[in-house]
Design a protein around this motif. Sequence first.
Motif, PDB file in Angstrom:
ATOM      1  N   VAL A  33      20.162  -1.793   5.428  1.00 52.35           N
ATOM      2  CA  VAL A  33      19.296  -2.799   6.062  1.00 52.35           C
ATOM      3  C   VAL A  33      18.743  -3.795   5.052  1.00 52.35           C
ATOM      4  O   VAL A  33      18.756  -5.007   5.291  1.00 52.35           O
ATOM      5  CB  VAL A  33      18.134  -2.113   6.816  1.00 52.35           C
ATOM      6  N   PHE A  34      18.264  -3.308   3.923  1.00 52.65           N
ATOM      7  CA  PHE A  34      17.518  -4.159   3.006  1.00 52.65           C
ATOM      8  C   PHE A  34      18.321  -4.517   1.749  1.00 52.65           C
ATOM      9  O   PHE A  34      19.173  -3.758   1.307  1.00 52.65           O
ATOM     10  CB  PHE A  34      16.216  -3.466   2.574  1.00 52.65           C
ATOM     11  N   GLN A  35      18.011  -5.690   1.208  1.00 53.95           N
ATOM     12  CA  GLN A  35      18.479  -6.095  -0.114  1.00 53.95           C
ATOM     13  C   GLN A  35      17.238  -6.340  -0.974  1.00 53.95           C
ATOM     14  O   GLN A  35      16.310  -7.027  -0.537  1.00 53.95           O
ATOM     15  CB  GLN A  35      19.334  -7.373  -0.054  1.00 53.95           C
ATOM     16  N   ARG A  36      17.256  -5.796  -2.185  1.00 57.11           N
ATOM     17  CA  ARG A  36      16.080  -5.894  -3.048  1.00 57.11           C
ATOM     18  C   ARG A  36      16.201  -7.072  -3.993  1.00 57.11           C
ATOM     19  O   ARG A  36      17.255  -7.327  -4.557  1.00 57.11           O
ATOM     20  CB  ARG A  36      15.905  -4.603  -3.854  1.00 57.11           C
ATOM     21  N   ASP A  37      15.099  -7.785  -4.177  1.00 59.63           N
ATOM     22  CA  ASP A  37      14.999  -8.873  -5.140  1.00 59.63           C
ATOM     23  C   ASP A  37      13.697  -8.669  -5.906  1.00 59.63           C
ATOM     24  O   ASP A  37      12.642  -9.126  -5.486  1.00 59.63           O
ATOM     25  CB  ASP A  37      15.013 -10.233  -4.425  1.00 59.63           C
ATOM     26  N   HIS A  38      13.793  -7.925  -7.023  1.00 58.86           N
ATOM     27  CA  HIS A  38      12.609  -7.518  -7.781  1.00 58.86           C
ATOM     28  C   HIS A  38      11.682  -6.695  -6.871  1.00 58.86           C
ATOM     29  O   HIS A  38      12.078  -5.637  -6.420  1.00 58.86           O
ATOM     30  CB  HIS A  38      11.908  -8.730  -8.387  1.00 58.86           C
ATOM     31  N   ASP A  39      10.492  -7.185  -6.582  1.00 58.68           N
ATOM     32  CA  ASP A  39       9.574  -6.409  -5.735  1.00 58.68           C
ATOM     33  C   ASP A  39       9.685  -6.803  -4.262  1.00 58.68           C
ATOM     34  O   ASP A  39       9.058  -6.157  -3.407  1.00 58.68           O
ATOM     35  CB  ASP A  39       8.126  -6.608  -6.198  1.00 58.68           C
ATOM     36  N   ASP A  40      10.424  -7.837  -3.942  1.00 60.15           N
ATOM     37  CA  ASP A  40      10.594  -8.279  -2.555  1.00 60.15           C
ATOM     38  C   ASP A  40      11.811  -7.631  -1.920  1.00 60.15           C
ATOM     39  O   ASP A  40      12.777  -7.271  -2.599  1.00 60.15           O
ATOM     40  CB  ASP A  40      10.743  -9.802  -2.485  1.00 60.15           C
ATOM     41  N   LEU A  41      11.756  -7.513  -0.604  1.00 64.76           N
ATOM     42  CA  LEU A  41      12.885  -7.024   0.175  1.00 64.76           C
ATOM     43  C   LEU A  41      13.321  -8.103   1.150  1.00 64.76           C
ATOM     44  O   LEU A  41      12.493  -8.875   1.664  1.00 64.76           O
ATOM     45  CB  LEU A  41      12.507  -5.755   0.947  1.00 64.76           C
ATOM     46  N   HIS A  42      14.618  -8.179   1.387  1.00 66.25           N
ATOM     47  CA  HIS A  42      15.165  -9.135   2.347  1.00 66.25           C
ATOM     48  C   HIS A  42      15.977  -8.377   3.390  1.00 66.25           C
ATOM     49  O   HIS A  42      16.617  -7.360   3.070  1.00 66.25           O
ATOM     50  CB  HIS A  42      16.071 -10.147   1.647  1.00 66.25           C
ATOM     51  N   CYS A  43      15.934  -8.868   4.621  1.00 67.72           N
ATOM     52  CA  CYS A  43      16.773  -8.286   5.664  1.00 67.72           C
ATOM     53  C   CYS A  43      17.118  -9.363   6.686  1.00 67.72           C
ATOM     54  O   CYS A  43      16.387 -10.346   6.865  1.00 67.72           O
ATOM     55  CB  CYS A  43      16.086  -7.103   6.334  1.00 67.72           C
ATOM     56  N   GLU A  44      18.255  -9.191   7.332  1.00 63.55           N
ATOM     57  CA  GLU A  44      18.640 -10.070   8.434  1.00 63.55           C
ATOM     58  C   GLU A  44      18.064  -9.514   9.729  1.00 63.55           C
ATOM     59  O   GLU A  44      18.064  -8.302   9.949  1.00 63.55           O
ATOM     60  CB  GLU A  44      20.161 -10.170   8.539  1.00 63.55           C
ATOM     61  N   MET A  45      17.581 -10.423  10.574  1.00 61.05           N
ATOM     62  CA  MET A  45      16.944 -10.029  11.824  1.00 61.05           C
ATOM     63  C   MET A  45      17.672 -10.705  12.995  1.00 61.05           C
ATOM     64  O   MET A  45      17.403 -11.861  13.317  1.00 61.05           O
ATOM     65  CB  MET A  45      15.471 -10.447  11.799  1.00 61.05           C
TER      66      MET A  45
END
Length: 374
Positions: A257-269
């Motif tokens: 579900v998630f992709q990590r970018d340092h301390d942030d997380l990204h996901c498609e909705m």
Amino acid sequence: MAKRDYYEILGVNRDADEEAIKKAYRKLAMKHHPDRNPEDKNKGAEEKFKEAKEAYEILSDADKRAAYDRYGHAGVDPSAGGAQGAGFANFSDAFGDIFGDIFGQARGGRSNVYRGADLRYNLEISLEAAAHGTETKIRIPTMDACTTCHGSGAKPGTQPKTCSTCNGQGQVRMQQGFFSIQQTCPKCHGSGKMIADPCTDCQGAGRVKQHKTLSVKIPAGVDEGDRIRLSGEGEAGVNGGPPGDLYVQLHLKPHAVFQRDHDDLHCEMPVSFTVAALGGEIEIPTLSGSARIKIPSETQSGKIFRLRGKGIKGVRSHAHGDLLCHVVVETPVHLTERQKDLLRELEAINVKDSDRHNPRAKSWMDKVKEFFAE
């Protein structure tokens, strides 16, 4: 021919300290050493080397230097009773460094006690484990001291014998011209010992390959490429030397579900066409549970919703990162005839007033017309 000033030869000031004098001599010795200038037919390099040697021999000795500063060359002339011997010890010390640099030889006494090698272990962990921290066990191959011979390499009941070539020193002295150098003993390879009856378990190496299981504590917030050091868990040292360290290199497994970018997380909705157009509320997952997001009407694909504090708190961070949800408007598939008729009716309405219902498409088409009109 009158002798040159010793300070001038070494290229240092008269108030130069001992370290500056030694550094200047090392530089000149490396440059003019005869073994580094074998094709010097006029022996210019050899003369400069001897000149630098003489200058260093005098200036490296406090008493000789004081006599030289006061009386010049006459104060250190051997025929005039100048001091001998003390300065040569300093000269030998410095020259041993030079010779080691030129020939790659070790100087001084033997050193056959070595620290064990550091090891690296690649460990894959999940995103959840990286975010919340965990403890896991790893099994690694390593070289440990042989328990049969207790690291001596000799068969139980026997002892290693002193090497007859170096008399247990691990190094032998060789003469090259008027220079004497030390190098690793070719017979015992620097250990100073010879094993006549080797241990059958380690074949005389004193170490055997084994596997051991270790517990690794992974702190919360670690990221791709972070390393955890386990002190003393590397390979065993040689001849009683300390063991090396084990470095556990962390790698994050891909998440569904998630992709990590340092301390942030990204996901498609994914959002249905109807919800994107009319608005609504959808539920999304987070690493700490779930959350609900209100989708305003007329939401376009690509819009990002940011949930503050729903990301990861890194090991070096003071606060949690964010979760960024990227809207992807999903086009309906496997349409029935009724659905197709409704969509055609909707499209007909949109076309009649495209400026109002499809402003982005209208703006894009205007830009295309301008492009081809140029």
